[in-house]
Every structure is written in C-alpha cells, then in structure tokens.
Design a protein around this motif. Sequence first.
Motif, short mmCIF file in Angstrom:
data_model
loop_
_atom_site.label_atom_id
_atom_site.label_comp_id
_atom_site.label_asym_id
_atom_site.label_seq_id
_atom_site.Cartn_x
_atom_site.Cartn_y
_atom_site.Cartn_z
N MET A 83 -54.28 48.12 28.34
CA MET A 83 -53.87 48.58 27.03
C MET A 83 -54.52 47.71 25.96
SD MET A 83 -49.99 49.72 26.26
CE MET A 83 -49.77 50.48 27.84
N VAL A 84 -54.69 48.26 24.82
CA VAL A 84 -55.38 47.56 23.75
C VAL A 84 -54.41 47.09 22.68
CG1 VAL A 84 -57.56 48.76 24.12
CG2 VAL A 84 -55.86 49.75 22.62
N ARG A 115 -57.22 58.38 17.51
CA ARG A 115 -57.57 57.10 18.15
C ARG A 115 -56.49 56.69 19.16
NH1 ARG A 115 -57.74 53.10 13.89
NH2 ARG A 115 -59.26 54.50 12.98
N THR A 144 -56.73 58.85 22.23
CA THR A 144 -57.84 58.41 23.07
C THR A 144 -57.45 57.19 23.89
OG1 THR A 144 -59.43 59.26 21.46
CG2 THR A 144 -60.25 57.64 23.04
N LYS A 145 -56.62 56.33 23.33
CA LYS A 145 -56.15 55.13 24.03
C LYS A 145 -55.04 55.45 25.03
CE LYS A 145 -57.18 52.02 20.17
NZ LYS A 145 -56.61 51.07 19.18
#
Length: 119
Positions: free
Chosen positions: A1-2, A46, A49-50
Amino acid sequence: MVRLGNLERAIMEALWQHPDGVFAHDLAAGLPSQPATTTVLTVLVRLSTKGLVTRERVGRAHLYRAAVEKDAVVAEAMRAALEEAGDVEAAVQRFVGTVTPKVAAALREALEARDGGQP
C-alpha cells in the motif's frame, strides 16, 4: 500500500464515514478544503488505481466506496514507518514510551494473540 497525500486522506476519511457510498460532488462539497469536483474525481481515480476505492455506476454518475477498511490502511502505514526506521528497536521503544495505557494494552493483547497466548 502507498502513502496518502492530504486530500487523498481526507477523501478516504469521508468514504469511511459513508460506507454505503458517496458521489464525487457530495464528497467535494463536504470536504473542509472545498476542492473542485473535478479535483476530487482525479483523486478518486488515483485512489481507485491504488486499489483503495471502488466505484459503481448509478445513472450518469459513479458512487464511490472505500475498498479497504481504515484499520488496514493505518496498520500498513505503521508497518511502512517502522520499515523506514534506521533502528527499529529504538523507534519501537520511543513509540511505546508515548502511547496511552489503552494502546499499550491493545499492543500487548495483539502480540499475545499472535504468539498463541504466550506472554
């Protein structure tokens, strides 16, 4: 995960507060910073997409929902922060020195459960 930026985090918080989903224009109107709906849509794409957000077509718009639970995102952020520490033991010691007794008890319980009840 970001890692999440400020607007991403604010949007995720709003989505977690609306588990049945929310439209982008309602999200934009409800955020304290009052970003444009187009900005919110860009961030939602965004986040999608994550893998953090899902969307469902409802009429001409999309209904957005969080795809992951908040505790999973928080746990991943904690893991990533510890991974970045040069001295993990020192970082953990400093962290433990700052937590409330309630958090300390939760940490203790989680570690005991992971270790099969062994203190």
